[in-house]
Design an enzyme around this catalytic site. Structure first.
Site, PDB file in Angstrom:
ATOM      1  N   THR A   1      -4.203  66.346  66.173  1.00 31.03           N
ATOM      2  CA  THR A   1      -4.589  67.419  65.249  1.00 31.03           C
ATOM      3  C   THR A   1      -5.927  67.992  65.737  1.00 31.03           C
ATOM      4  O   THR A   1      -6.586  67.377  66.586  1.00 31.03           O
ATOM      5  CB  THR A   1      -4.767  66.855  63.829  1.00 31.03           C
ATOM      6  OG1 THR A   1      -5.815  65.885  63.850  1.00 31.03           O
ATOM      7  CG2 THR A   1      -3.500  66.208  63.314  1.00 31.03           C
ATOM      8  N   PRO A   2      -6.349  69.120  65.189  1.00 29.77           N
ATOM      9  CA  PRO A   2      -7.630  69.680  65.647  1.00 29.77           C
ATOM     10  C   PRO A   2      -8.801  68.700  65.523  1.00 29.77           C
ATOM     11  O   PRO A   2      -9.650  68.622  66.418  1.00 29.77           O
ATOM     12  CB  PRO A   2      -7.831  70.892  64.726  1.00 29.77           C
ATOM     13  CG  PRO A   2      -6.437  71.301  64.359  1.00 29.77           C
ATOM     14  CD  PRO A   2      -5.645  70.031  64.271  1.00 29.77           C
ATOM     15  N   SER A   3      -8.834  67.904  64.440  1.00 30.21           N
ATOM     16  CA  SER A   3      -9.972  66.981  64.303  1.00 30.21           C
ATOM     17  C   SER A   3      -9.876  65.845  65.326  1.00 30.21           C
ATOM     18  O   SER A   3     -10.890  65.390  65.845  1.00 30.21           O
ATOM     19  CB  SER A   3     -10.065  66.434  62.875  1.00 30.21           C
ATOM     20  OG  SER A   3      -8.997  65.573  62.600  1.00 30.21           O
TER      21      SER A   3
ATOM     22  N   TYR B   1     -13.422  53.743  57.561  1.00 31.80           N
ATOM     23  CA  TYR B   1     -12.118  54.427  57.541  1.00 31.80           C
ATOM     24  C   TYR B   1     -10.999  53.443  57.197  1.00 31.80           C
ATOM     25  O   TYR B   1     -10.178  53.693  56.311  1.00 31.80           O
ATOM     26  CB  TYR B   1     -11.873  55.067  58.911  1.00 31.80           C
ATOM     27  CG  TYR B   1     -10.601  55.862  59.006  1.00 31.80           C
ATOM     28  CD1 TYR B   1     -10.515  57.131  58.430  1.00 31.80           C
ATOM     29  CD2 TYR B   1      -9.484  55.365  59.673  1.00 31.80           C
ATOM     30  CE1 TYR B   1      -9.341  57.865  58.522  1.00 31.80           C
ATOM     31  CE2 TYR B   1      -8.315  56.098  59.763  1.00 31.80           C
ATOM     32  CZ  TYR B   1      -8.254  57.348  59.193  1.00 31.80           C
ATOM     33  OH  TYR B   1      -7.092  58.076  59.270  1.00 31.80           O
TER      34      TYR B   1
ATOM     35  N   ARG C   1     -13.882  51.667  63.317  1.00 30.22           N
ATOM     36  CA  ARG C   1     -13.280  52.403  62.179  1.00 30.22           C
ATOM     37  C   ARG C   1     -13.451  51.580  60.893  1.00 30.22           C
ATOM     38  O   ARG C   1     -12.526  51.484  60.094  1.00 30.22           O
ATOM     39  CB  ARG C   1     -11.786  52.668  62.431  1.00 30.22           C
ATOM     40  CG  ARG C   1     -11.480  53.655  63.540  1.00 30.22           C
ATOM     41  CD  ARG C   1     -11.868  55.079  63.154  1.00 30.22           C
ATOM     42  NE  ARG C   1     -11.499  56.037  64.186  1.00 30.22           N
ATOM     43  CZ  ARG C   1     -12.266  56.384  65.208  1.00 30.22           C
ATOM     44  NH1 ARG C   1     -13.462  55.837  65.360  1.00 30.22           N
ATOM     45  NH2 ARG C   1     -11.859  57.288  66.087  1.00 30.22           N
TER      46      ARG C   1
ATOM     47  N   ASP D   1     -12.673  71.272  46.364  1.00 29.17           N
ATOM     48  CA  ASP D   1     -13.163  69.994  46.881  1.00 29.17           C
ATOM     49  C   ASP D   1     -12.461  68.885  46.104  1.00 29.17           C
ATOM     50  O   ASP D   1     -12.653  68.754  44.884  1.00 29.17           O
ATOM     51  CB  ASP D   1     -14.685  69.929  46.676  1.00 29.17           C
ATOM     52  CG  ASP D   1     -15.274  68.619  47.167  1.00 29.17           C
ATOM     53  OD1 ASP D   1     -14.515  67.674  47.451  1.00 29.17           O
ATOM     54  OD2 ASP D   1     -16.516  68.547  47.251  1.00 29.17           O
TER      55      ASP D   1
ATOM     56  N   LYS E   1      -8.489  53.444  53.923  1.00 29.09           N
ATOM     57  CA  LYS E   1      -7.041  53.664  54.072  1.00 29.09           C
ATOM     58  C   LYS E   1      -6.250  52.455  53.561  1.00 29.09           C
ATOM     59  O   LYS E   1      -5.128  52.609  53.068  1.00 29.09           O
ATOM     60  CB  LYS E   1      -6.699  53.991  55.528  1.00 29.09           C
ATOM     61  CG  LYS E   1      -7.225  55.354  55.981  1.00 29.09           C
ATOM     62  CD  LYS E   1      -6.640  56.507  55.169  1.00 29.09           C
ATOM     63  CE  LYS E   1      -7.042  57.860  55.694  1.00 29.09           C
ATOM     64  NZ  LYS E   1      -6.471  58.989  54.927  1.00 29.09           N
TER      65      LYS E   1
ATOM     66  N   ARG F   1      -2.086  53.972  73.835  1.00 28.12           N
ATOM     67  CA  ARG F   1      -1.995  53.038  72.707  1.00 28.12           C
ATOM     68  C   ARG F   1      -0.593  53.014  72.094  1.00 28.12           C
ATOM     69  O   ARG F   1      -0.206  52.055  71.449  1.00 28.12           O
ATOM     70  CB  ARG F   1      -2.981  53.455  71.602  1.00 28.12           C
ATOM     71  CG  ARG F   1      -4.329  52.840  71.779  1.00 28.12           C
ATOM     72  CD  ARG F   1      -5.207  53.139  70.580  1.00 28.12           C
ATOM     73  NE  ARG F   1      -6.597  53.148  71.014  1.00 28.12           N
ATOM     74  CZ  ARG F   1      -7.586  53.665  70.339  1.00 28.12           C
ATOM     75  NH1 ARG F   1      -7.374  54.240  69.170  1.00 28.12           N
ATOM     76  NH2 ARG F   1      -8.820  53.613  70.797  1.00 28.12           N
TER      77      ARG F   1
HETATM   78  N1  LIG Z   1      -4.926  62.684  63.105  1.00 31.05           N
HETATM   79  C1  LIG Z   1      -4.703  61.382  63.144  1.00 31.05           C
HETATM   80  O1  LIG Z   1      -4.666  60.771  64.201  1.00 31.05           O
HETATM   81  C2  LIG Z   1      -4.451  60.619  61.860  1.00 31.05           C
HETATM   82  C3  LIG Z   1      -3.922  59.332  61.952  1.00 31.05           C
HETATM   83  C4  LIG Z   1      -3.697  58.619  60.787  1.00 31.05           C
HETATM   84  C5  LIG Z   1      -4.000  59.181  59.566  1.00 31.05           C
HETATM   85  N2  LIG Z   1      -4.524  60.425  59.503  1.00 31.05           N
HETATM   86  C6  LIG Z   1      -4.856  60.970  58.193  1.00 31.05           C
HETATM   87  O2  LIG Z   1      -4.134  62.158  57.989  1.00 31.05           O
HETATM   88  C7  LIG Z   1      -4.905  63.049  57.185  1.00 31.05           C
HETATM   89  C8  LIG Z   1      -5.029  64.395  57.884  1.00 31.05           C
HETATM   90  O3  LIG Z   1      -5.601  64.159  59.134  1.00 31.05           O
HETATM   91  P1  LIG Z   1      -5.786  65.328  60.206  1.00 31.05           P
HETATM   92  O4  LIG Z   1      -6.050  64.713  61.510  1.00 31.05           O
HETATM   93  O5  LIG Z   1      -4.711  66.325  60.030  1.00 31.05           O
HETATM   94  O6  LIG Z   1      -7.209  65.799  59.681  1.00 31.05           O
HETATM   95  P2  LIG Z   1      -8.023  67.100  59.777  1.00 31.05           P
HETATM   96  O7  LIG Z   1      -9.405  66.687  59.834  1.00 31.05           O
HETATM   97  O8  LIG Z   1      -7.501  67.980  60.873  1.00 31.05           O
HETATM   98  O9  LIG Z   1      -7.676  67.696  58.368  1.00 31.05           O
HETATM   99  C9  LIG Z   1      -8.163  67.140  57.173  1.00 31.05           C
HETATM  100  C10 LIG Z   1      -8.324  68.306  56.213  1.00 31.05           C
HETATM  101  O10 LIG Z   1      -8.907  67.779  55.024  1.00 31.05           O
HETATM  102  C11 LIG Z   1      -9.852  68.722  54.564  1.00 31.05           C
HETATM  103  N3  LIG Z   1     -10.844  68.076  53.710  1.00 31.05           N
HETATM  104  C12 LIG Z   1     -11.763  67.138  54.076  1.00 31.05           C
HETATM  105  N4  LIG Z   1     -12.529  66.817  53.010  1.00 31.05           N
HETATM  106  C13 LIG Z   1     -12.084  67.559  51.958  1.00 31.05           C
HETATM  107  C14 LIG Z   1     -12.470  67.675  50.593  1.00 31.05           C
HETATM  108  N5  LIG Z   1     -13.494  66.957  50.114  1.00 31.05           N
HETATM  109  N6  LIG Z   1     -11.792  68.515  49.800  1.00 31.05           N
HETATM  110  C15 LIG Z   1     -10.762  69.239  50.296  1.00 31.05           C
HETATM  111  N7  LIG Z   1     -10.351  69.195  51.575  1.00 31.05           N
HETATM  112  C16 LIG Z   1     -11.008  68.358  52.406  1.00 31.05           C
HETATM  113  C17 LIG Z   1     -10.468  69.274  55.845  1.00 31.05           C
HETATM  114  O11 LIG Z   1     -11.114  70.523  55.622  1.00 31.05           O
HETATM  115  C18 LIG Z   1      -9.265  69.394  56.756  1.00 31.05           C
HETATM  116  O12 LIG Z   1      -8.632  70.655  56.655  1.00 31.05           O
HETATM  117  C19 LIG Z   1      -6.237  62.374  56.930  1.00 31.05           C
HETATM  118  O13 LIG Z   1      -6.221  61.729  55.679  1.00 31.05           O
HETATM  119  C20 LIG Z   1      -6.312  61.379  58.058  1.00 31.05           C
HETATM  120  O14 LIG Z   1      -7.124  60.259  57.743  1.00 31.05           O
HETATM  121  C21 LIG Z   1      -4.747  61.162  60.625  1.00 31.05           C
END
Ligand SMILES: NC(=O)c1ccc[n+]([C@@H]2O[C@H](COP(=O)([O-])OP(=O)(O)OC[C@H]3O[C@@H](n4cnc5c(N)ncnc54)[C@H](O)[C@@H]3O)[C@@H](O)[C@H]2O)c1
Length: 246
Positions: free
Chosen positions: A183-185, A148, A145, A59, A152, A206
């Site tokens: 991404t999956p999320s 968030y 957001r 974590d 960021k 967008r």
């Molecule tokens: N997907 C997007 O559209 C997007 C856009 C801009 C920025 N981001 C940033 O990119 C990063 C990755 O995004 P994503 O979409 O791949 O996210 P995701 O949710 O798919 O992956 C994030 C990962 O972080 C892990 N995580 C969360 N809290 C944690 C903790 N306390 N300790 C350890 N691991 C932890 C989760 O288990 C997950 O595997 C994030 O910081 C997100 O804010 C994503």
């Protein structure tokens, strides 16, 4: 060409999405990769598919665990801080719980991870830290957001501060600022919406390029920032957004 040959790299948030693709891209580029996430099951699946990866369930908000992990490393050349979360809602809807979790996971984790990384990089007089921020930050806003975007923006601020203070030791620190990446999320957030097809069309629209980004496209930029090819770049906020902020 193996752009990261001989480098020891740590990637957080590596069980899914951008972090996962970054860990795999680093592996292909010849690095020794430590993939961290608090999702132990996701990490186990990743390691089964890619046994060369070293994985660790951790974590990133836990200061003791972060210190102990770094104490076990012999060296550290590159760290990518990718773990993050999205709390939805405007200020009025932002509970103290959402606020604190956003600060912990998106901000405090970066503070802890960078502090531990610097202890290992300073004796080497070299290193590259890559923080995953967002265009939703000091760069721009998106609806609902609030927490968030605040966190960021702080990631970009921390990136610039570290870049300024540790340049003398040849330690570089840059931020990647994506717009929507599929991404999956992100897929889960879209599918949770009332009209998910309309939501997907809106997310794609967008970006003037007409689509969301792919995690591999963000990973490729992380490879560049991790590698010596970006040796003159520090304190930068690299926008990768399909033109969303034009
Ligand atoms: N997907 C997007 O559209 C997007 C856009 C801009 C920025 N981001 C940033 O990119 C990063 C990755 O995004 P994503 O979409 O791949 O996210 P995701 O949710 O798919 O992956 C994030 C990962 O972080 C892990 N995580 C969360 N809290 C944690 C903790 N306390 N300790 C350890 N691991 C932890 C989760 O288990 C997950 O595997 C994030 O910081 C997100 O804010 C994503």
């Amino acid at each position: 060409m193996a752009r990261l040959m001989g480098k020891t790299c740590v990637v957080t948030g590596a069980a899914a999405g951008i972090g996962r693709e970054t860990a795999l891209a680093f592996l292909r580029e010849g690095a020794s990769v430590q993939a961290l996430d608090h999702d132990a099951r996701g990490l186990a699946q990743l390691q089964e598919q890619h046994p060369q990866l070293q994985v660790k369930a951790l974590d990133v908000t836990d200061a003791t665990a972060v210190t102990a992990f770094h104490a076990g490393l012999e060296r550290l050349d590159v760290q990518v801080n990718c773990a993050g979360m999205v709390a939805t809602g405007n200020l009025s809807a932002c509970s103290m719980d959402d606020w604190r979790r956003s600060l912990d996971i998106n901000m405090t984790s970066v503070y802890l991870m960078m502090g531990a990384a610097l202890d290992l990089m300073l004796p080497l007089k070299s290193g590259s830290i890559v923080n995953i921020a967002s265009v939703i930050s000091s760069i721009g806003a998106a609806p609902d957001r609030f927490a968030y975007g605040a966190t960021k923006a702080a990631v970009i601020g921390m990136t610039k501060s570290v870049a300024r203070d540790y340049a003398h030791a040849n330690i570089r620190c840059n931020a990647i600022c994506p717009s929507a990446v599929e991404t999956p999320s992100m897929t889960a957030r879209i599918e949770a919406m009332a009209d998910s097809e309309a939501a997907r069309r809106a997310f794609n629209a967008r970006q003037p390029l007409g689509r969301m980004g792919r995690p591999e496209e963000i990973a490729e930029l992380a490879v560049y920032l991790a590698s010596d090819l970006s040796g003159f770049m520090t304190g930068s906020q690299l926008v990768i957004d399909g033109g969303a902020k034009l």
